[in-house]
Design a protein around this motif. Structure first.
Motif, PDB file in Angstrom:
ATOM      1  N   ARG A 121       6.210  -7.987 -10.030  1.00 24.80           N
ATOM      2  CA  ARG A 121       6.644  -6.616  -9.714  1.00 24.80           C
ATOM      3  C   ARG A 121       5.555  -5.605 -10.057  1.00 24.80           C
ATOM      4  NH1 ARG A 121      12.646  -5.259 -11.729  1.00 24.80           N
ATOM      5  NH2 ARG A 121      12.263  -3.454 -10.367  1.00 24.80           N
ATOM      6  N   ILE A 122       4.883  -5.818 -11.180  1.00 19.80           N
ATOM      7  CA  ILE A 122       3.804  -4.907 -11.581  1.00 19.80           C
ATOM      8  C   ILE A 122       2.676  -4.957 -10.560  1.00 19.80           C
ATOM      9  CG2 ILE A 122       1.999  -4.505 -13.309  1.00 19.80           C
ATOM     10  CD1 ILE A 122       4.033  -5.499 -15.427  1.00 19.80           C
ATOM     11  N   ARG A 123       2.302  -6.163 -10.144  1.00 16.95           N
ATOM     12  CA  ARG A 123       1.220  -6.315  -9.176  1.00 16.95           C
ATOM     13  C   ARG A 123       1.607  -5.733  -7.813  1.00 16.95           C
ATOM     14  NH1 ARG A 123      -2.662 -10.117  -9.648  1.00 16.95           N
ATOM     15  NH2 ARG A 123      -3.382  -9.123  -7.719  1.00 16.95           N
ATOM     16  N   LEU A 124       2.869  -5.903  -7.419  1.00 20.89           N
ATOM     17  CA  LEU A 124       3.330  -5.357  -6.141  1.00 20.89           C
ATOM     18  C   LEU A 124       3.306  -3.830  -6.163  1.00 20.89           C
ATOM     19  CD1 LEU A 124       6.350  -7.705  -5.296  1.00 20.89           C
ATOM     20  CD2 LEU A 124       4.182  -7.539  -4.045  1.00 20.89           C
ATOM     21  N   ALA A 125       3.715  -3.257  -7.280  1.00 26.35           N
ATOM     22  CA  ALA A 125       3.700  -1.794  -7.404  1.00 26.35           C
ATOM     23  C   ALA A 125       2.269  -1.270  -7.326  1.00 26.35           C
ATOM     24  CB  ALA A 125       4.351  -1.378  -8.715  1.00 26.35           C
ATOM     25  N   ALA A 126       1.355  -1.965  -7.981  1.00 25.78           N
ATOM     26  CA  ALA A 126      -0.056  -1.558  -7.933  1.00 25.78           C
ATOM     27  C   ALA A 126      -0.604  -1.702  -6.516  1.00 25.78           C
ATOM     28  CB  ALA A 126      -0.877  -2.402  -8.909  1.00 25.78           C
ATOM     29  N   GLU A 127      -0.214  -2.768  -5.843  1.00 26.68           N
ATOM     30  CA  GLU A 127      -0.663  -2.992  -4.470  1.00 26.68           C
ATOM     31  C   GLU A 127      -0.146  -1.885  -3.557  1.00 26.68           C
ATOM     32  OE1 GLU A 127      -2.541  -5.440  -1.421  1.00 26.68           O
ATOM     33  OE2 GLU A 127      -2.606  -5.539  -3.604  1.00 26.68           O
ATOM     34  N   ALA A 128       1.124  -1.528  -3.714  1.00 24.10           N
ATOM     35  CA  ALA A 128       1.716  -0.484  -2.881  1.00 24.10           C
ATOM     36  C   ALA A 128       1.016   0.854  -3.100  1.00 24.10           C
ATOM     37  CB  ALA A 128       3.206  -0.356  -3.182  1.00 24.10           C
ATOM     38  N   ALA A 129       0.621   1.117  -4.344  1.00 21.72           N
ATOM     39  CA  ALA A 129      -0.014   2.394  -4.668  1.00 21.72           C
ATOM     40  C   ALA A 129      -1.398   2.528  -4.040  1.00 21.72           C
ATOM     41  CB  ALA A 129      -0.125   2.555  -6.184  1.00 21.72           C
ATOM     42  N   ARG A 130      -2.097   1.415  -3.890  1.00 19.61           N
ATOM     43  CA  ARG A 130      -3.463   1.489  -3.373  1.00 19.61           C
ATOM     44  C   ARG A 130      -3.552   1.236  -1.876  1.00 19.61           C
ATOM     45  NH1 ARG A 130      -6.626  -2.823  -2.223  1.00 19.61           N
ATOM     46  NH2 ARG A 130      -5.785  -4.912  -2.513  1.00 19.61           N
ATOM     47  N   ARG A 131      -2.459   0.841  -1.244  1.00 16.53           N
ATOM     48  CA  ARG A 131      -2.499   0.552   0.188  1.00 16.53           C
ATOM     49  C   ARG A 131      -2.762   1.817   0.996  1.00 16.53           C
ATOM     50  NH1 ARG A 131       2.127  -3.216   2.563  1.00 16.53           N
ATOM     51  NH2 ARG A 131       0.497  -3.840   4.008  1.00 16.53           N
ATOM     52  N   VAL A 132      -3.607   1.665   2.010  1.00 14.64           N
ATOM     53  CA  VAL A 132      -3.894   2.777   2.912  1.00 14.64           C
ATOM     54  C   VAL A 132      -2.919   2.700   4.077  1.00 14.64           C
ATOM     55  CG1 VAL A 132      -5.595   3.812   4.453  1.00 14.64           C
ATOM     56  CG2 VAL A 132      -6.331   2.760   2.292  1.00 14.64           C
ATOM     57  N   GLU A 133      -2.155   3.745   4.275  1.00 15.66           N
ATOM     58  CA  GLU A 133      -1.180   3.751   5.361  1.00 15.66           C
ATOM     59  C   GLU A 133      -1.873   4.031   6.691  1.00 15.66           C
ATOM     60  OE1 GLU A 133       1.922   2.840   5.094  1.00 15.66           O
ATOM     61  OE2 GLU A 133       1.503   2.461   2.985  1.00 15.66           O
ATOM     62  N   PRO A 134      -1.361   3.475   7.780  1.00 13.07           N
ATOM     63  CA  PRO A 134      -1.961   3.728   9.088  1.00 13.07           C
ATOM     64  C   PRO A 134      -1.870   5.197   9.458  1.00 13.07           C
ATOM     65  CG  PRO A 134       0.155   2.619   9.311  1.00 13.07           C
ATOM     66  CD  PRO A 134      -0.202   2.582   7.855  1.00 13.07           C
ATOM     67  N   PRO A 135      -2.868   5.708  10.191  1.00 12.39           N
ATOM     68  CA  PRO A 135      -2.869   7.126  10.556  1.00 12.39           C
ATOM     69  C   PRO A 135      -1.713   7.505  11.465  1.00 12.39           C
ATOM     70  CG  PRO A 135      -4.578   5.921  11.729  1.00 12.39           C
ATOM     71  CD  PRO A 135      -4.038   5.000  10.687  1.00 12.39           C
ATOM     72  N   ASP A 136      -1.211   6.560  12.240  1.00 11.28           N
ATOM     73  CA  ASP A 136      -0.083   6.803  13.132  1.00 11.28           C
ATOM     74  C   ASP A 136       1.177   6.292  12.440  1.00 11.28           C
ATOM     75  OD1 ASP A 136       1.882   6.736  15.139  1.00 11.28           O
ATOM     76  OD2 ASP A 136       0.391   6.428  16.710  1.00 11.28           O
ATOM     77  N   ALA A 137       2.120   7.169  12.175  1.00 13.43           N
ATOM     78  CA  ALA A 137       3.338   6.796  11.435  1.00 13.43           C
ATOM     79  C   ALA A 137       4.147   5.732  12.154  1.00 13.43           C
ATOM     80  CB  ALA A 137       4.204   8.034  11.208  1.00 13.43           C
TER      81      ALA A 137
END
Length: 312
Positions: free
Chosen positions: A87-103
């Motif tokens: 869970r800790i690693r997933l939260a860190a991964e989610a925080a650093r992920r770059v979202e696509p420019p098109d929603a």
């Protein structure tokens, strides 16, 4: 790198949980080696790491249609001590992920009814991410060992079938232009007979996205039996090609709807191939420059001007 050293390096990578290139890339690469129930958990956490990080182990198990014990086995399979660490690693991964420019680009996939603008945005984002994630997780030490083997090889045989064959042909052509004795064999029978003539000091380089293509695996096995150094390029580090390769280099591409054998996986492979090519070329810059100039001059007359006349 010896087989024992490679196995130790693989174990260390698993223990780190893919820290070098990110947990999601690590889990995706291990997907084929997981049990069906563990694969369901893996698909949930890779599709939406932020949502998975918020779930309890009971909630995640229920969403995956499996048991809490399977979630724990999944954690250990990907190098985590237990669910809290995941869970800790997933939260860190989610925080650093770059979202696509098109929603509208969700998970890099192409939903039903997508218009052309959405298709273009999705494919561009997915292809760019494949290159970036491949570079992030690429084992630099393994690349250095591969470059050393390629640069000193008496002969290099490159293998790949299907879409990977295009990358193999590109690599062979690049190496040939800088004066390396390199061959690409698209036919399996010819590839096997060529591999049988390799020996100590030669290199067999096999490219297979799945790592499970028997044509490529069998050719590397033959070359290795003859004493050649074998190098495998794959998206899945625990696949069959790893068993016959002295060095394993990995890509980080995710194939999506309509895109089995997609450009994203080819771009990821080409990224690795280009890194190796430049590494080999830089070993002898003077020779490389002379060979590139000679080969460029040889085909210069084959180009035309805008008016259709050949260049003199």
């Amino acid at each position: 790198m010896s087989k024992n050293a490679k196995d130790s390096a693989d174990d260390a990578s698993d223990a780190r949980g893919g820290a070098q290139g990110g947990l999601i890339v690590h889990v995706t690469g291990l997907l084929p080696s997981l049990s069906p129930a563990e694969q369901r958990v893996a698909r949930l956490v890779t599709a939406d790491p932020a949502a998975a990080a918020r779930q309890t182990i009971t909630e995640l198990a229920s969403a995956a249609g499996t048991s809490e014990a399977t979630v724990i086995r999944f954690c250990r399979s990907v190098g985590m001590a237990g669910y809290p660490q995941l869970r800790i690693r997933l939260a860190a991964e989610a925080a650093r992920r770059v979202e696509p420019p098109d929603a509208r680009v969700v998970g890099g996939d192409i939903p039903p009814g997508a218009d052309m603008a959405q298709i273009v945005a999705t494919i561009a984002f997915n292809d760019a991410r494949a290159v970036e994630e491949t570079a992030d997780q690429l084992d630099v030490r393994a690349c250095e060992e591969a470059v050393a083997a390629l640069a000193s090889a008496g002969r290099i045989d490159v293998f790949g079938v299907g879409a990977s064959g295009f990358v193999a042909a590109d690599f062979q052509q690049k190496l040939h232009r800088i004066g390396r004795t390199a061959y690409y064999w698209p036919d399996t029978h010819t590839a096997l007979t060529s591999a049988a003539l390799l020996g100590k000091g030669d290199v067999a380089f096999g490219i297979s996205h799945s790592g499970a293509t028997t044509d490529c695996v069998d050719v590397l096995a033959e070359a290795r039996e003859r004493g050649a150094t074998t190098i495998g390029l794959t998206n899945f580090p625990r696949s069959a090609i790893a068993d016959v390769a002295d060095l394993v280099l990995t890509t980080a591409a995710r194939e999506t709807t309509y895109r089995s054998g997609a450009t994203a996986s080819r771009l990821a492979q080409l990224t690795v191939v280009d890194c190796l090519f430049v590494g080999v070329a830089a070993r002898n810059r003077g020779r490389t420059r002379r060979n590139l100039e000679s080969t460029a001059a040889a085909v210069k007359s084959r180009r035309t001007t805008r008016g259709g006349r050949r260049r003199g």
